[in-house]
Write a protein that holds these residues in place. Structure first.
Motif, short mmCIF file in Angstrom:
data_model
loop_
_atom_site.label_atom_id
_atom_site.label_comp_id
_atom_site.label_asym_id
_atom_site.label_seq_id
_atom_site.Cartn_x
_atom_site.Cartn_y
_atom_site.Cartn_z
N UNK A 1 -43.87 116.78 72.11
CA UNK A 1 -44.19 115.35 72.05
C UNK A 1 -44.12 114.72 73.44
N UNK A 2 -45.21 114.05 73.81
CA UNK A 2 -45.27 113.28 75.07
C UNK A 2 -45.96 111.95 74.76
N UNK A 3 -45.37 110.86 75.23
CA UNK A 3 -45.77 109.51 74.86
C UNK A 3 -46.02 108.64 76.09
N UNK A 4 -47.04 107.79 76.00
CA UNK A 4 -47.24 106.73 76.99
C UNK A 4 -47.36 105.41 76.24
N UNK A 5 -46.61 104.40 76.68
CA UNK A 5 -46.68 103.05 76.13
C UNK A 5 -47.20 102.12 77.21
N UNK A 6 -47.86 101.04 76.78
CA UNK A 6 -48.37 100.05 77.71
C UNK A 6 -48.21 98.66 77.11
N UNK A 7 -47.77 97.73 77.93
CA UNK A 7 -47.64 96.35 77.49
C UNK A 7 -49.00 95.80 77.09
N UNK A 8 -49.05 95.11 75.97
CA UNK A 8 -50.27 94.43 75.54
C UNK A 8 -50.10 92.92 75.69
N UNK A 9 -48.98 92.39 75.17
CA UNK A 9 -48.72 90.95 75.25
C UNK A 9 -47.23 90.72 75.06
N UNK B 1 -39.32 96.39 64.47
CA UNK B 1 -40.36 97.25 65.06
C UNK B 1 -41.39 97.52 63.96
N UNK B 2 -42.62 97.05 64.20
CA UNK B 2 -43.71 97.25 63.24
C UNK B 2 -44.76 98.11 63.93
N UNK B 3 -44.98 99.33 63.42
CA UNK B 3 -45.87 100.28 64.08
C UNK B 3 -47.02 100.68 63.16
N UNK B 4 -48.23 100.63 63.71
CA UNK B 4 -49.42 101.13 63.05
C UNK B 4 -49.95 102.28 63.90
N UNK C 1 -52.70 107.37 68.26
CA UNK C 1 -52.87 106.07 68.90
C UNK C 1 -52.21 105.02 68.02
N UNK C 2 -51.65 104.00 68.66
CA UNK C 2 -51.05 102.97 67.83
C UNK C 2 -50.71 101.70 68.56
N UNK C 3 -50.24 100.76 67.77
CA UNK C 3 -49.78 99.46 68.25
C UNK C 3 -48.42 99.19 67.63
N UNK C 4 -47.58 98.54 68.40
CA UNK C 4 -46.26 98.15 67.90
C UNK C 4 -46.03 96.69 68.23
N UNK C 5 -45.39 96.01 67.31
CA UNK C 5 -44.90 94.65 67.53
C UNK C 5 -43.38 94.71 67.50
N UNK C 6 -42.76 94.19 68.54
CA UNK C 6 -41.31 94.24 68.68
C UNK C 6 -40.73 92.83 68.72
N UNK C 7 -39.55 92.68 68.10
CA UNK C 7 -38.79 91.43 68.20
C UNK C 7 -37.36 91.79 68.59
N UNK C 8 -36.79 91.05 69.55
CA UNK C 8 -35.48 91.35 70.11
C UNK C 8 -34.47 90.26 69.79
N UNK C 9 -33.19 90.67 69.75
CA UNK C 9 -32.12 89.67 69.65
C UNK C 9 -31.82 89.15 71.05
#
Length: 155
Positions: free
Chosen positions: A71-79, A120-123, A104-112
């Motif tokens: 497993x190798x992953x790259x993430x990139x900021x969208x907004x 963490x919502x991942x599609x 391929x996917x998108x994640x929405x993150x919310x932090x305390x």
């Protein structure tokens, strides 16, 4: 060690830093380490699976990295805004039969307020690829700083 700083509200620079810290943690493939970046009661939607709390996060990631080899992953900021960050990502791995995939996917993150992720919502969509189509060839672990990102690769 928790991957918690930086904390919200995010600037462009701190959001990019947060995304890279998450990428680095996931590329460690260490479920316990990864789980420490999330609140103890964190809620996830990962594909069609709903997870609550660190114990379930560790179980999901343990199953994941047992099936998804090399497993190798790259993430990139969208907004980003306030305490939320949206990312897009792609990872490559193979199964125990040697079949390669790019997901391929998108994640929405919310932090305390402390910088731990509470939602963490991942599609995610999986695409079979030939081994010759792989783009991620760094040694397992952290992606080298000079390796192209998603936009550079045309993903």
């Amino acid at each position: 060690m928790p991957m918690k700083p930086p904390a919200p509200p995010f600037t462009r620079e701190t959001a990019i830093e947060k995304v890279r810290l998450a990428e680095d943690a996931w590329n460690s493939r260490d479920p316990e380490k990864v789980s420490l970046a999330y609140t103890p009661d964190s809620r996830w939607r990962n594909r069609g699976e709903f997870v609550n709390g660190r114990e379930e996060i560790v179980a999901l990631l343990t199953r994941k990295w047992t099936r998804e080899l090399e497993y190798r992953l790259i993430k990139e900021l969208w907004a980003f805004d306030g305490n939320r960050i949206a990312v897009r990502f792609a990872y490559e791995c193979h199964d125990d039969s040697g079949n390669w995939y790019r997901s391929y996917g998108n994640e929405n993150w919310e932090f305390d307020d402390e910088g731990l992720m509470r939602v963490r919502l991942a599609s995610i969509n999986d695409v079979p690829i030939a081994e010759s189509e792989r783009k991620y060839h760094w040694p397992l672990g952290r992606r080298p700083d000079d390796h192209p990102g998603l936009s550079d690769l045309g993903f």
